[in-house]
Design an enzyme around this catalytic site. Structure first.
Site, PDB file in Angstrom:
ATOM      1  N   GLN A  36       0.825  -1.214   0.000  1.00  0.00           N
ATOM      2  CA  GLN A  36       0.000   0.000   0.000  1.00  0.00           C
ATOM      3  C   GLN A  36       0.859   1.265   0.000  1.00  0.00           C
ATOM      4  OE1 GLN A  36      -0.410  -2.596   2.104  1.00  0.00           O
ATOM      5  NE2 GLN A  36      -2.362  -3.447   1.387  1.00  0.00           N
ATOM      6  N   HIS A 133      -8.489  13.407  -0.906  1.00  0.00           N
ATOM      7  CA  HIS A 133      -7.357  12.492  -0.735  1.00  0.00           C
ATOM      8  C   HIS A 133      -7.056  12.266   0.740  1.00  0.00           C
ATOM      9  CE1 HIS A 133      -4.754  16.129  -0.311  1.00  0.00           C
ATOM     10  NE2 HIS A 133      -3.983  15.323   0.380  1.00  0.00           N
ATOM     11  N   ASP A 189       2.886  24.175   7.691  1.00  0.00           N
ATOM     12  CA  ASP A 189       3.071  22.814   8.205  1.00  0.00           C
ATOM     13  C   ASP A 189       4.197  22.135   7.446  1.00  0.00           C
ATOM     14  OD1 ASP A 189       1.883  21.881   5.734  1.00  0.00           O
ATOM     15  OD2 ASP A 189      -0.083  22.281   6.610  1.00  0.00           O
ATOM     16  N   VAL A 190       4.596  20.964   7.933  1.00  0.00           N
ATOM     17  CA  VAL A 190       5.751  20.293   7.333  1.00  0.00           C
ATOM     18  C   VAL A 190       5.427  19.725   5.957  1.00  0.00           C
ATOM     19  CG1 VAL A 190       6.872  19.800   9.528  1.00  0.00           C
ATOM     20  CG2 VAL A 190       5.250  18.129   8.590  1.00  0.00           C
ATOM     21  N   ASP A 194       7.998  20.679   2.930  1.00  0.00           N
ATOM     22  CA  ASP A 194       8.667  19.695   2.078  1.00  0.00           C
ATOM     23  C   ASP A 194       8.297  19.875   0.615  1.00  0.00           C
ATOM     24  OD1 ASP A 194      10.240  16.927   2.076  1.00  0.00           O
ATOM     25  OD2 ASP A 194       8.593  16.788   0.643  1.00  0.00           O
ATOM     26  N   LYS A 230      10.820  37.491  13.982  1.00  0.00           N
ATOM     27  CA  LYS A 230      11.923  37.587  13.031  1.00  0.00           C
ATOM     28  C   LYS A 230      11.658  36.765  11.769  1.00  0.00           C
ATOM     29  CE  LYS A 230      14.937  36.108  15.977  1.00  0.00           C
ATOM     30  NZ  LYS A 230      16.226  35.682  16.607  1.00  0.00           N
TER      31      LYS A 230
END
Length: 476
Positions: A36, A133, A189-190, A194, A230
């Site tokens: 999967q 999704h 968010d990550v 990415d 900053k």
């Protein structure tokens, strides 16, 4: 995979072109090494973009590995800096798993399948099931666990799925956990960190955002992730990079032409692919990858129902694409055309172009979409809470855009309407262009030109004067 007895201290080293050498818990490979998850190797991250940007052949597989790495890094950093939050090994591992599994529900050709093809198939058969999704990722995770006899408590599975969806969060003091993988509050968010870095790398787009700084210059205040003031400029550049990728890459006019062709190819072969009930059966959904076009092309099935799909695939292989005709950035101040513009609207405005060409709805394809900075018409940075030494103790401040840069945009969303035609006949293409222009004029949807600045008094007549506003954050 019994979480109670897992070794959280053993890691495996991987080399990633974006993040370098990364460490992931060995236990996570019980998920990675399954059919999967391995399916993600056969799903390109950017769908059809590789037809235009050949380097963009990276897959959902490496993106998911990257998100898992960043999720683990961020939650570990938070845990180290906030011992009072008492983040557990279990929470760290489940956040990492959520990062790993967040895209498992994607179908072929990325968002084209989720956002266009599945809704049309469901509409055809009167299927009321909601599909995204993210919903697919939850279903696929449960199917993976069952099919591979992994022992994960239902409570932990539900927690992973809620992290993928960005909620619901039952404890306001733990909201920060839901802002790591899929931040529904303000979009940092990550996953985004990415895919922006990875997509820029593989398409050759230069990005100026420092993603690593964003992953460490944050603090949990009142249960939520807040950022050091900053980083305000860095965050503006993050969202500007997102906009730039949508503008230059994801909605490139040739990419969208290919998407329109792929939509026709797949929908014409919908019965052959058996898409009717595919979202309710994950074992069937697993077989759907980008290879479905090759499956249609090479099948020995001689059914006439596949003739149109095969002919379109041949056109795609020969680069005989649907023709781009025209586009307009639409300003609809009265909101008369808040709904999407259709081929019927364009053809209905056609009064001829003097050569006797007759247009039908099948000749015209309308691509009506919006591009923004990630928060509709609003400035996404306005939603982010910042901290600095001027704020009250552990307080949260907002940032005035003019104190970041006087060149921050006044608008954060634009609507683009493009027209294409399936026909490679020049006469039809000319007629479609004429019909589109007639539609825009009759409905007052043409964007007015910008005022040209008055040239300086001493400039010579041949001196070119600027006709557009400066680029965002352009260095003088």
């Amino acid at each position: 995979m019994d979480l109670e007895n897992l070794d959280f201290e053993s890691f495996r080293l991987l080399n990633d072109p974006i993040h370098g050498n990364i460490q992931l818990p060995k236990a996570i490979f019980k998920i990675i090494d399954t059919p999967q998850f391995q399916r993600l190797r056969d799903l390109k991250q950017l769908g059809s973009v590789s037809y235009v940007y050949p380097g963009a052949s990276h897959t959902r597989f490496e993106h998911s590995i990257g998100v898992a790495h960043l999720a683990r890094d961020m939650i570990t950093s938070i845990r180290t800096r906030h011992s009072g939050l008492e983040v557990t090994d279990r929470e760290c591992f489940l956040v990492t798993l959520a990062g790993l599994c967040h895209d498992m529900g994607h179908g072929p050709f990325s968002h084209l399948f989720d956002g266009v093809i599945i809704p049309r198939v469901h509409n055809k058969y009167g299927i009321a099931e909601k599909w995204t999704h993210e919903i697919g990722s939850g279903k696929m995770l449960q199917y993976l666990i069952d099919d591979n006899s992994l022992q994960i408590d239902k409570q932990d599975v539900d927690f992973i799925i809620s992290l993928i969806n960005g909620g619901p969060c039952k404890d306001a003091n733990r909201r920060f956990l839901y802002q790591i993988v899929s931040n529904e509050d303000y979009g940092v968010d990550v996953d985004k960190l990415d895919y922006l870095a990875r997509d820029c790398h593989y398409t050759g787009v230069k990005a100026s955002t420092d993603y690593h700084r964003l992953s460490i210059n944050n603090k949990v205040i009142d249960g939520q992730l807040r950022y050091d003031s900053k980083e305000s400029y860095n965050l503006y550049m993050l969202f500007h990079t997102r906009y730039s990728l949508w503008k230059q890459i994801y909605t490139h006019r040739v990419v969208r032409a290919i998407d329109l062709m792929l939509t026709d190819i797949i929908l014409e072969a919908e019965e052959f692919l058996d898409l009717k009930n595919v979202t309710s059966d994950m074992s069937e959904y697993c077989r759907l990858t980008d290879s479905i076009v090759k499956e249609i092309e090479t099948t020995r099935n001689s059914s006439p129902a596949l003739d149109k799909s095969k002919a379109l695939i041949k056109r795609l292989r020969k680069r005989d694409l649907y023709a781009f005709v025209d586009q307009q950035i639409v300003t609809d101040k009265d909101g008369q055309w808040s709904k999407k513009i259709t081929a019927n609207n364009v053809v209905g405005s056609f009064s001829g172009c003097g050569d006797g060409t007759v247009l039908t709805e099948d000749d015209v394809l309308v691509d009506d979409f919006k591009i923004n900075w990630g928060s509709g018409e609003n400035n996404p940075v306005d939603k982010i809470g910042f901290y600095n030494r001027r704020c009250p103790m552990d307080g949260v401040c907002s940032i005035d855009p003019n104190q970041v840069s006087l060149l921050t945009p006044a608008q954060f969303q634009e609507r683009i309407v493009r027209v294409y035609t399936r026909s490679n006949n020049k006469g039809v293409q000319k007629a479609v262009k004429s019909a589109f222009e007639q539609f825009l004029r009759s409905n007052r949807l043409l964007t007015p030109p910008r005022n040209t600045p008055t040239p300086p008094p001493n400039s010579s007549p041949n001196t070119a004067s600027p006709t557009t506003a400066p680029l965002l954050f352009h260095n003088p």
